[in-house]
Write an enzyme that holds these catalytic residues in place. Sequence first.
Site, short mmCIF file in Angstrom:
data_model
loop_
_atom_site.label_atom_id
_atom_site.label_comp_id
_atom_site.label_asym_id
_atom_site.label_seq_id
_atom_site.Cartn_x
_atom_site.Cartn_y
_atom_site.Cartn_z
N ASP A 70 27.55 -15.73 78.39
CA ASP A 70 27.09 -17.03 77.88
C ASP A 70 25.59 -17.16 78.09
O ASP A 70 24.83 -17.50 77.20
CB ASP A 70 27.87 -18.12 78.63
CG ASP A 70 27.40 -19.52 78.29
OD1 ASP A 70 27.20 -19.80 77.09
OD2 ASP A 70 27.25 -20.34 79.21
N GLU A 122 33.82 -28.99 77.71
CA GLU A 122 32.59 -29.72 77.97
C GLU A 122 32.17 -30.56 76.77
O GLU A 122 31.77 -31.71 76.91
CB GLU A 122 31.47 -28.73 78.31
CG GLU A 122 31.51 -28.24 79.73
CD GLU A 122 31.27 -29.35 80.74
OE1 GLU A 122 30.10 -29.73 80.92
OE2 GLU A 122 32.24 -29.87 81.32
N ASP A 123 32.23 -29.95 75.60
CA ASP A 123 31.58 -30.55 74.44
C ASP A 123 32.52 -31.25 73.46
O ASP A 123 32.07 -31.92 72.54
CB ASP A 123 30.80 -29.48 73.65
CG ASP A 123 29.74 -28.81 74.53
OD1 ASP A 123 29.43 -29.38 75.58
OD2 ASP A 123 29.25 -27.74 74.15
N HIS A 182 27.84 -19.54 68.66
CA HIS A 182 27.56 -19.22 70.07
C HIS A 182 28.78 -18.64 70.80
O HIS A 182 28.71 -17.52 71.31
CB HIS A 182 27.00 -20.46 70.78
CG HIS A 182 26.98 -20.37 72.26
ND1 HIS A 182 26.22 -19.44 72.95
CD2 HIS A 182 27.65 -21.07 73.20
CE1 HIS A 182 26.43 -19.59 74.25
NE2 HIS A 182 27.28 -20.57 74.43
N HIS A 212 34.98 -21.42 75.60
CA HIS A 212 34.34 -21.77 76.88
C HIS A 212 33.60 -23.10 76.87
O HIS A 212 33.38 -23.70 77.91
CB HIS A 212 33.43 -20.64 77.38
CG HIS A 212 32.07 -20.60 76.75
ND1 HIS A 212 31.79 -19.88 75.63
CD2 HIS A 212 30.91 -21.21 77.09
CE1 HIS A 212 30.52 -20.04 75.30
NE2 HIS A 212 29.96 -20.84 76.16
N ASP A 266 2.31 5.23 86.75
CA ASP A 266 1.97 6.64 86.83
C ASP A 266 2.95 7.43 87.67
O ASP A 266 2.58 8.15 88.59
CB ASP A 266 0.55 6.81 87.38
CG ASP A 266 -0.40 7.15 86.24
OD1 ASP A 266 0.06 7.11 85.08
OD2 ASP A 266 -1.56 7.47 86.50
MN MN Z 1 27.97 -21.71 76.26
#
Ligand code: MN
Length: 704
Positions: free
Chosen positions: A139, A76-77, A48, A72, A259
């Site tokens: 992202d 957070e993770d 990712h 990034h 159209d």
């Molecule tokens: Mn991400």
Amino acid sequence: MPEAATLFKEWSGYLKAEDLAQVESAYHFSQSAHEGQFRKSGEPYISHPLAVANILAQWHLDSQALTAALLHDVMEDTSVTKTEISRKFGKPVADLVDGVSKLDKIEFETQEKAQAENFRKMLLAMARDVRVILIKLADRLHNMRTLDSVDDVRRNRIARETLEIYAPIANRLGLNSIFQELEDLSFRHLYPDRYRVLAKAVKAARGNRREVVSKVMESIKQRLKDNKVEAQVHGREKHLHSIYRKMREKSLSFSQVLDVFGFRIIVKDVHSCYIALGVLHGLFKPIPGKFKDYVAIPKANGYQSLHTKLFGPFGTPIEVQIRTADMHKIAEAGVASHWLYKSSDTSLSDLQKKTHQWLQSLLEIQSESGDSIEFLEHLKVDLFPDEVYVFTPRGQIMALPRGATAVDYAYAVHTDIGNRCVAVKINQELMPLRAELRNGDRIEIITASHARPNPLWLNFVITGKARSHIRHYLKTMHLQESEQLGERLLHQALDSLNSGLPKIEESRWDKLVRDSNAKSRQEILADIGLGKRLGVVVARQLLSLGEPLPGDNLSPGSVVIRGSEGMAIQFAKCCSPIPGDPIIGIINKGQGMVIHTHDCPGIVKTRMDPERLLDVAWDPESTKLFEVRVKLVVANQRGVLAKVAAEIAEGESNIQNVAVNPEDSGSYTDMYFTIQVSNRLHLARIMRGMRLIPEVVRINRVKG
Ligand code: MN
């Protein structure tokens, strides 16, 4: 998804070797940080951030942005901290990663249309560095591309958020292809059936029309060539979601929306634009009123083009844009802002203007100097220097001027909230009311029914609304308090004449108001409270008893003073009375009542004037704090001031002011403290405590 090595090779096409080396090391760092984590699709997580970085590489973003893109999600993770990123990859990269992580934390909660705009603004304002937004968009784009493997509830939420927040931001920044892809992907996930039907219909219609379109294109090309106009002619096609939106917003049928044939003609100079226009108007008849000259008069955002609409073969309208290659570059690169061209609001909001100015300067710098340092500096613009965006407890967003405080916010929510606020929680933490608000703060005002505006707030509020409401409140309160005091004084006077207010007939009041040229009964009461009229005189007038006689008892009972009456009752600065002190009230014309201690040296003369004196008493229930001055003589020793201050704090009092005068001899010092106490007992307790400090030689309360 290609291998990392393949991508690095591609990126080396525009990145310098040493920059690419940093990007590669960020990749390895991120890979080991995310080790053991997997995407919902089953791929290793690192796929990712790598894909996000690759999207940014397509836009030729700098190595810092690519590095940050690879990192990034680590804050957070994983357990990686900002400090660590900063140490390894530099502060700019760490700031970018931090910025993206912050954006991830705020979620778009409400479904209201009006809130979406504020939310977009808040994101942009929080980002500060536009690269943060670009990373966030890349992202989101990758997440949208891989949304199939996510569960229904989350998919729905992410698709809606993308449609309402991120696609418009991409549009605003002129990232046209990203904008269209985000919209179409959201559309597909939100309304899969509608998407399928529409996609099929569009495909079929385009197939059917292909022949007509190419015929029209050929005839345009030929005619331009005959007239010696060098030009490139392109067909233009709308993306699915814009067709869908047009059908919904204008209640058009599918064929009505589709159209229309769209063409764009790119010529070499401005002169050729007009020649091409003349040629086209000779080929097909123009539809009256549909010609627009944005070349001579560019749009506010700098967009330039000639627009015209023609009657095509079989009556199908043809929309044509004619512009030079330069104009085209600006339009596509973002400044021309497709969104403005199609967007429903006609006036440029401040946001749009600033975004535009930024993009314009960006383009100019890029094309003129190619100087990457200056280019980077310009990426770091604060898009909204004048506003902050904060959340209400319910997740609504409010815009306030920069520098606004919790009190400004309270008044912006509601006048009553402002008037009754006593404290504020910012992001769940208690903060002072003067606290300045920051972007993304969640604000909760705590109110109390007895609370009222504090004149000190005027020192820090910055909105006109807060200021005028506080002023207004203080003014009316002043009057109300004067009236209440006046009523109490009048009661007392009537009591002394063996009458009472309830016994006074209306007609007597009316007559008194008329006779004394007052506007109302309230004005007379306020006048009594302010000392402009004497209660006993008014009482006698009401009872038609004439002027007071020397024998009349002027002070039959005490007026109870709570200490919180505000401006109608003031406490004399000379003697600073506190509850427990014997006190006396003195009526000062225009000022109302001033409370002094009985033994105040400042009132000896006034004591001769009994009409101005009032017997007053403390309300035993009072909880207000009063200021009092205390003088200490202390031996000159190191740390004695701290000892005294600690003793005052120990006694649960606040120090308002300290003054220190060393004596000439040098061995003793006079200290003056202004402290807050609730009553005489409280003061006595504190003074007892101070006396126990060995260095304290003498201590006394200061009056006068
Ligand atoms: Mn991400």
